[in-house]
Design an enzyme around this catalytic site. Structure first.
Site, mmCIF file in Angstrom:
data_model
loop_
_atom_site.group_PDB
_atom_site.id
_atom_site.type_symbol
_atom_site.label_atom_id
_atom_site.label_comp_id
_atom_site.label_asym_id
_atom_site.label_seq_id
_atom_site.Cartn_x
_atom_site.Cartn_y
_atom_site.Cartn_z
ATOM 1 N N HIS A 107 -7.828 -0.766 -10.691
ATOM 2 C CA HIS A 107 -7.521 -2.043 -10.048
ATOM 3 C C HIS A 107 -8.145 -2.096 -8.664
ATOM 4 O O HIS A 107 -8.316 -1.070 -8.010
ATOM 5 C CB HIS A 107 -6.012 -2.286 -9.971
ATOM 6 C CG HIS A 107 -5.248 -1.199 -9.284
ATOM 7 N ND1 HIS A 107 -4.917 -0.016 -9.909
ATOM 8 C CD2 HIS A 107 -4.762 -1.104 -8.035
ATOM 9 C CE1 HIS A 107 -4.246 0.755 -9.068
ATOM 10 N NE2 HIS A 107 -4.149 0.120 -7.922
ATOM 11 N N HIS A 109 -7.728 -4.159 -4.964
ATOM 12 C CA HIS A 109 -6.868 -5.000 -4.123
ATOM 13 C C HIS A 109 -7.722 -6.033 -3.386
ATOM 14 O O HIS A 109 -8.773 -5.684 -2.841
ATOM 15 C CB HIS A 109 -6.166 -4.153 -3.059
ATOM 16 C CG HIS A 109 -5.259 -3.100 -3.602
ATOM 17 N ND1 HIS A 109 -3.882 -3.225 -3.588
ATOM 18 C CD2 HIS A 109 -5.516 -1.898 -4.174
ATOM 19 C CE1 HIS A 109 -3.345 -2.133 -4.115
ATOM 20 N NE2 HIS A 109 -4.309 -1.313 -4.476
HETATM 21 P P1 AMP Z 1 -2.434 1.762 -5.845
HETATM 22 O O1 AMP Z 1 -2.406 2.474 -7.179
HETATM 23 O O2 AMP Z 1 -2.160 2.678 -4.689
HETATM 24 O O3 AMP Z 1 -3.683 0.973 -5.634
HETATM 25 O O4 AMP Z 1 -1.216 0.762 -5.784
HETATM 26 C C1 AMP Z 1 -0.724 0.073 -6.891
HETATM 27 C C2 AMP Z 1 -0.383 -1.331 -6.468
HETATM 28 O O5 AMP Z 1 0.219 -1.960 -7.582
HETATM 29 C C3 AMP Z 1 0.605 -1.445 -5.301
HETATM 30 O O6 AMP Z 1 0.052 -2.297 -4.294
HETATM 31 C C4 AMP Z 1 1.846 -2.055 -5.934
HETATM 32 O O7 AMP Z 1 2.522 -2.935 -5.059
HETATM 33 C C5 AMP Z 1 1.269 -2.787 -7.124
HETATM 34 N N1 AMP Z 1 2.182 -2.967 -8.258
HETATM 35 C C6 AMP Z 1 2.972 -2.038 -8.832
HETATM 36 N N2 AMP Z 1 3.656 -2.556 -9.872
HETATM 37 C C7 AMP Z 1 3.265 -3.858 -9.967
HETATM 38 C C8 AMP Z 1 3.608 -4.934 -10.835
HETATM 39 N N3 AMP Z 1 4.503 -4.784 -11.835
HETATM 40 N N4 AMP Z 1 3.025 -6.134 -10.639
HETATM 41 C C9 AMP Z 1 2.137 -6.297 -9.641
HETATM 42 N N5 AMP Z 1 1.767 -5.320 -8.785
HETATM 43 C C10 AMP Z 1 2.325 -4.109 -8.943
#
Ligand code: AMP
Length: 146
Positions: A107, A109
């Site tokens: 993913h 951001h």
């Molecule tokens: P990272 O793996 O460090 O890039 O972070 C994962 C991101 O996913 C974080 O910013 C979380 O806030 C976000 N996140 C986790 N669960 C969900 C969800 N169910 N829906 C949307 N975003 C999510």
């Protein structure tokens, strides 16, 4: 010698969103990618872009999926400038726990930014669902008009 890379595990939150098993505030979708609101936003309009094909991160993703994801990142970033009256956009991507990754489906951001406004800290608090729904609608309106 480099360490062995873990295999993709489809039992992750973003795969559940793709399968419709978990809800998300979706803002854009095409045949290869999906964009939706981050549930713990570091700024208003914080969105995530994911490939529909399962990969763990940049270390195992097919280059064609990188291209598709980044095309959608650009669409969402441009929409963020308009929908959130942003002055800039921060684009972040993390790989493996040591790289700051928490969810193991690739993913990116997309975070709208304003001069002098710091990112909110990771508190673990989920944003209000109605607020996220309204922000997703702002994105969709801009993208529909693009
Ligand atoms: P990272 O793996 O460090 O890039 O972070 C994962 C991101 O996913 C974080 O910013 C979380 O806030 C976000 N996140 C986790 N669960 C969900 C969800 N169910 N829906 C949307 N975003 C999510």
């Amino acid at each position: 010698m480099s360490a062995a890379r873990p295999a993709y595990d489809d039992n992750n939150i973003f795969q559940k969103i793709l399968k419709g098993e978990l809800p998300a505030h979706k803002i854009y979708e095409d045949d290869k990618t999906l964009a939706f609101m981050d549930i713990m936003p570091r700024a208003d309009g914080h969105a995530l872009v994911i490939p529909k094909t399962g990969s763990r991160n940049m270390l195992d993703i097919d280059p064609a999926d990188i291209a598709a994801v980044m095309e959608t990142v650009q669409k969402v970033a441009r929409a963020a400038m308009e929908a959130f009256d942003a002055e800039g956009v921060t684009i972040q991507q993390f790989n493996e726990p040591a790289g700051g990754q928490v969810v193991f489906h690739t993913h990116v951001h997309v975070i709208p930014r304003h001069d002098g406004v710091k990112l909110r800290p990771h508190t673990g608090d989920m944003a209000d669902g109605a607020v996220l729904a309204a922000q997703a609608e702002k994105y969709r309106a801009v993208l529909a008009a693009a």
